[in-house]
Design a protein around this motif. Structure first.
Motif, short mmCIF file in Angstrom:
data_model
loop_
_atom_site.label_atom_id
_atom_site.label_comp_id
_atom_site.label_asym_id
_atom_site.label_seq_id
_atom_site.Cartn_x
_atom_site.Cartn_y
_atom_site.Cartn_z
N HIS A 98 27.65 -38.35 21.87
CA HIS A 98 27.99 -37.06 21.87
C HIS A 98 27.71 -36.38 20.14
O HIS A 98 27.24 -35.46 19.97
CB HIS A 98 29.54 -36.60 22.22
CG HIS A 98 29.76 -36.95 23.63
ND1 HIS A 98 28.94 -36.47 24.79
CD2 HIS A 98 30.94 -37.27 24.33
CE1 HIS A 98 29.31 -37.10 25.77
NE2 HIS A 98 30.75 -37.50 25.35
N GLU B 250 30.43 -27.07 24.65
CA GLU B 250 31.01 -27.57 23.10
C GLU B 250 32.36 -27.94 23.12
O GLU B 250 33.42 -26.89 23.54
CB GLU B 250 30.58 -26.36 22.14
CG GLU B 250 29.15 -26.13 21.87
CD GLU B 250 28.33 -25.79 23.17
OE1 GLU B 250 28.64 -24.82 23.98
OE2 GLU B 250 27.15 -26.41 23.65
N HIS B 251 32.85 -29.06 22.62
CA HIS B 251 34.16 -29.38 22.54
C HIS B 251 34.36 -30.01 21.14
O HIS B 251 33.73 -30.89 21.18
CB HIS B 251 34.55 -30.30 23.64
CG HIS B 251 36.02 -30.52 24.03
ND1 HIS B 251 36.89 -29.64 24.10
CD2 HIS B 251 36.66 -31.72 24.01
CE1 HIS B 251 38.15 -30.25 24.21
NE2 HIS B 251 37.94 -31.60 24.04
N TYR B 252 35.37 -29.39 20.34
CA TYR B 252 35.65 -30.16 18.97
C TYR B 252 34.04 -30.18 18.17
O TYR B 252 33.82 -30.95 17.57
CB TYR B 252 36.15 -31.35 18.93
CG TYR B 252 37.64 -31.44 19.37
CD1 TYR B 252 38.44 -30.81 18.40
CD2 TYR B 252 38.18 -31.83 20.46
CE1 TYR B 252 39.79 -30.69 18.70
CE2 TYR B 252 39.82 -31.69 20.81
CZ TYR B 252 40.39 -31.12 19.73
OH TYR B 252 41.59 -30.91 19.92
N GLY B 253 33.25 -29.08 18.52
CA GLY B 253 32.14 -29.10 17.78
C GLY B 253 30.91 -29.83 18.36
O GLY B 253 30.02 -29.85 17.44
N LEU B 254 31.24 -30.74 19.45
CA LEU B 254 30.43 -31.51 19.98
C LEU B 254 29.77 -30.93 21.15
O LEU B 254 30.44 -30.14 22.06
CB LEU B 254 31.08 -32.93 20.09
CG LEU B 254 31.60 -33.67 19.20
CD1 LEU B 254 32.30 -34.81 19.54
CD2 LEU B 254 30.48 -33.93 18.17
N ARG C 185 40.45 -28.96 32.82
CA ARG C 185 41.55 -28.61 32.37
C ARG C 185 42.77 -28.01 33.41
O ARG C 185 43.76 -28.48 33.28
CB ARG C 185 41.50 -27.57 31.02
CG ARG C 185 42.82 -27.25 30.48
CD ARG C 185 42.60 -26.37 29.31
NE ARG C 185 42.64 -24.93 29.60
CZ ARG C 185 43.56 -24.01 29.89
NH1 ARG C 185 44.74 -24.82 29.88
NH2 ARG C 185 43.28 -22.87 30.54
N ASP D 75 43.90 -32.80 24.40
CA ASP D 75 43.15 -34.07 25.07
C ASP D 75 42.97 -33.99 26.51
O ASP D 75 42.87 -35.22 27.16
CB ASP D 75 44.19 -35.21 24.88
CG ASP D 75 45.57 -35.06 25.41
OD1 ASP D 75 45.85 -34.08 25.92
OD2 ASP D 75 46.11 -36.03 25.40
N LEU E 204 31.84 -41.23 22.83
CA LEU E 204 31.73 -40.33 21.57
C LEU E 204 30.55 -40.52 20.64
O LEU E 204 30.06 -39.53 20.22
CB LEU E 204 33.24 -40.54 20.67
CG LEU E 204 33.47 -39.56 19.74
CD1 LEU E 204 33.65 -37.94 20.24
CD2 LEU E 204 34.61 -40.07 18.90
N LEU F 125 44.13 -38.67 18.44
CA LEU F 125 43.97 -37.17 18.49
C LEU F 125 44.91 -36.47 19.23
O LEU F 125 45.70 -35.22 18.83
CB LEU F 125 42.49 -36.60 19.25
CG LEU F 125 42.24 -34.96 19.53
CD1 LEU F 125 41.99 -34.82 18.27
CD2 LEU F 125 41.25 -35.10 20.39
N GLY G 221 46.07 -32.77 18.99
CA GLY G 221 44.99 -31.91 19.32
C GLY G 221 44.99 -31.86 20.87
O GLY G 221 45.66 -32.58 21.76
N THR H 47 24.83 -34.09 19.09
CA THR H 47 25.00 -32.90 18.41
C THR H 47 23.97 -32.84 16.88
O THR H 47 23.69 -31.86 16.71
CB THR H 47 26.52 -32.97 18.09
OG1 THR H 47 27.05 -32.86 19.54
CG2 THR H 47 27.01 -31.47 17.56
#
Length: 306
Positions: free
Chosen positions: A97, A38-42, A154, A85, A94, A78, A83, A101
């Motif tokens: 996703h 899950e990333h940024y709620g997605l 990351r 990235d 996007l 972003l 944010g 979601t």
């Protein structure tokens, strides 16, 4: 029916080759979901999406992931707002996703959403997640446990790997249509040239999946993702070395001990100690012709073992 177990980039290449030589109703691809996060709620499903874009002809052949027709306004905006990235989400990507979601939150299964997207993109073969229940791969390094995407993207797979676990696997249920296909006596089960630790073993860790493969009676044929001790792409060789095993085609085959009837590996690589029947082939897939040729070789190997 051919049931193929696949991760992302390498597996998707062979899946495309298989899709070009088989009628669509005769290919079912079971995708790893251990990479999901899950990333940024997605909800992001990297391996499912790589398979989907590749089989739809939308994949980015340079990066190996994402879409070829991508733009990056969202990520640029972003980043400008401060944010994170580190995980790149293209504008077109996007949309998938966000839709996934939303539909998951409305109660639809990942299988149903994936199948609907497949049909809308004109893909013939089925693509199914290994489970509709969440399974999350984690890496243990010297600093402790790290979520897979944090480690892989990351931190660019830099932390030394000490162990791998699949959180949630023990409680996960195998995808029922995948089990049904295995129970119907498929022509073969193909293990695509994906990282065994983080792409194939999460699938096999779902309770009932390994047993269903063994009970299917189908020949199981794997393709080595290691060529001359190196992975074509990704951290496979690094992971073997850090877990104390010299990276080789034989080391990959050993991870699948008890499953394989046949093993397709690069011409010239050392086959010593490999128990299943070894078939030599060009396993480096740089063109569509390479993918198709390897797919034909895998199918011929499986048929010879029936």
């Amino acid at each position: 029916m051919i049931v193929a177990l696949s991760g992302g980039i390498g597996g998707a290449k062979l899946a495309l080759g298989l899709a070009r030589v088989l009628p669509p109703e005769e290919l079912l691809v079971v995708a790893n979901t251990g990479d999901d996060f899950e990333h940024y709620g997605l909800t992001i499903c990297p391996d499912i999406d790589t398979l989907t874009y590749t089989l739809a002809g939308l994949d980015n052949p340079v990066l190996g992931w994402g879409r070829a027709d991508e733009s990056w306004a969202f990520m640029d905006t972003l980043a400008g707002l401060g944010g994170a990235d580190w995980f790149r989400l293209g504008d077109r990507d996007l949309a998938l996703h966000v839709l996934r979601t939303h539909r998951l939150r409305m109660g639809e299964s990942l299988s149903a959403i994936t199948d609907d997207v497949r049909r809308r993109l004109g893909i013939g073969p089925r693509i199914l997640p290994m489970s509709d229940d969440p399974v999350r791969t984690r890496i243990r390094s010297d600093a402790g446990w790290i979520d897979f995407q944090d480690w892989f993207v990351r931190q660019r797979a830099a932390p030394v790997v000490r162990a791998v676990e699949f959180a949630g696997a023990a409680a996960a249920r195998p995808q029922p249509e995948a089990l049904a296909a295995l129970g119907a006596g498929p022509r073969a089960v193909v293990i695509c040239p994906s990282n065994p630790f983080i792409s194939i073993e999460p699938i096999l860790a779902v309770p009932g999946m390994r047993d269903a493969i063994l009970a299917s009676g189908a020949p199981v044929v794997a393709v080595s993702p290691i060529i001359a001790g190196q992975a074509v792409k990704g951290p496979t060789a690094k992971m073997f070395a850090e877990l104390g095993v010299a990276p080789s085609a034989a080391a990959v085959a050993a991870r699948y001990a008890g499953l394989l009837a046949g093993y397709v590996m690069e011409e010239g690589d050392d086959a010593e100690g490999i128990a299943p029947r070894v078939v030599r082939a060009r396993t480096l897939m740089t063109t569509l012709e390479d993918k198709v040729a390897l797919a034909r070789m895998v199918l011929a190997t499986a048929d010879a073992l029936r």
